[in-house]
Design an enzyme around this catalytic site. Sequence first.
Site, short mmCIF file in Angstrom:
data_model
loop_
_atom_site.label_atom_id
_atom_site.label_comp_id
_atom_site.label_asym_id
_atom_site.label_seq_id
_atom_site.Cartn_x
_atom_site.Cartn_y
_atom_site.Cartn_z
N HIS A 78 0.83 -1.21 0.00
CA HIS A 78 0.00 0.00 0.00
C HIS A 78 0.87 1.25 0.00
CE1 HIS A 78 -3.60 2.38 1.42
NE2 HIS A 78 -2.62 3.16 1.84
N GLU A 79 1.84 1.29 0.89
CA GLU A 79 2.70 2.47 0.99
C GLU A 79 3.63 2.60 -0.22
OE1 GLU A 79 2.34 4.83 3.07
OE2 GLU A 79 0.76 3.74 4.15
N HIS A 82 1.92 4.57 -2.87
CA HIS A 82 2.09 6.01 -2.70
C HIS A 82 3.48 6.46 -3.17
CE1 HIS A 82 -1.62 6.52 -0.55
NE2 HIS A 82 -1.26 5.79 0.47
#
Length: 376
Positions: A78-79, A82
Site C-alpha cells: 500500500h505504501e 504512494h
Amino acid sequence: MATAEGWRARAGREGGLPLFRAAGIPVLLAPSWWLGSAVIVVLYAPLASRISPDAGGFTGLALAAAFALFLGLSVLAHELGHSLVALRLGLPVRRLRLFLLGGVSEVARAPGTPRHEGLVAAAGPLVSVLLAGVFALGAHAIPTTDAVWLLVAQTAFANAAVAVFNLLPGLPLDGGRILRAGVWALTGKRATGTRAAVVGGGLVAALLVVWAVLGLLDGAPDRWLRFGVCLLTAWFVVAGARGESAAERARAWPEGLTLQQLVRPVLQLPAESPVSGALSAAAGRGVVLVRADGVAAGLLDRTLAERLAGTSPHAPAEQAAVPIRPETVLLADEAGDDVVERVRSTAAREYLVVDLEGRPAGVLRREDLTAALESR
C-alpha cells in the site's frame, strides 16, 4: 558490515529498524509494529483453531504469524503505491516506515498541484483493492474452508478494510488527501482544502468513538477490543489532522510579504580573494564567489569563512564556499508558497535568488524566512 550496536543506533536515529531499500527508498520497521503483530497473533490463533480443529497448538500460531506477515506485506505494498507514484511525479521520498497502526511514506516535498496530490493519495488504496481482489480469488479457488482458506480470506478482508478505512474523507487518511485535492482544485487554494480535510478528520475520529461506545452499550463480544482499537485509531486521526493543519500554517506565505523584502543584496567576488577580505566586504550581504573562468564557485558560508579566517586569513575564500545546487536557486518571481516548500525540503542556510535572465539578484537566508513566518 555494520555491527549490532551500529544497527541499534541507526534504528534509534531513524525511527525503526532498517530492513532494505525498495526502489531506492529505505524501508524501516518501527518497534510498535512488533506489538501490533503480537496482538494479531494472540487474536488470530484461537480463530484458526475454531475454524479448523487441526490447526491447534503450533499450527495455529504459525498460521497467525503468517497472517501478521501477510498483513505487514500488504501495508508495505500500500505504501509503496504512494511512494512509487510520488517518485514518478518527481517528488522525492525520504523513507517508508511500518508501525503499529499501519505505515507511512514520508514524501520530502508536498505535491505542487491538486492532480499530483490526488494521484499520490489514491495510489495506496488502489493497491489495497487489487490485493483484496487477488486474495479473494485465491480464497474462492480453495475447495474447503480450512485454516489455509481462512488465512487467504482474512487477508482479502483485511486489504479491503484498509482500502475502505483509508478512503474516509479526513486527514491524515488518504481520503482526506483526496478531499483536499478536490477542494484545492475547486478553490485554487491548498490551505482551504487542508481545512476541509482537517474537519473531515475530526468527524472520522468522532464516528470511531461513537462506534466504540455503542459496542460497550450493546454488550458486543469484542466490545473491549473494539473500544481500545477505536480510541487508539481516533487519537491517531486527530493527531495526524492537527499535524497537517500545523504544517499547512508553517508553509503558508505571509499575506502582503514579497520575496524581495526578505532577500539580502548579493556581492560577487573573485574566488581567490582572501577569506578575511571577503568577510569584511560582505557586511551582511550574500557573497557569490566567481572563479577566473567566470564559473561560480559557490556562496560564501559565513561560519566556515570565520573559522578559516581565524587560522588562515589569507586563504582563498573559495575554501569556505558552499556549492550552488539547482535546489538552492530561487527565481525572483517564484511564488511564496513554493519558496517556503523549497526551503523546508532542502538542507541549506542560504539560497541564491536570480532574475529571469539568470543573473544573481540577492540571497535568501533561512533564518530570515523563519523569522518572517514566526512573526505572523
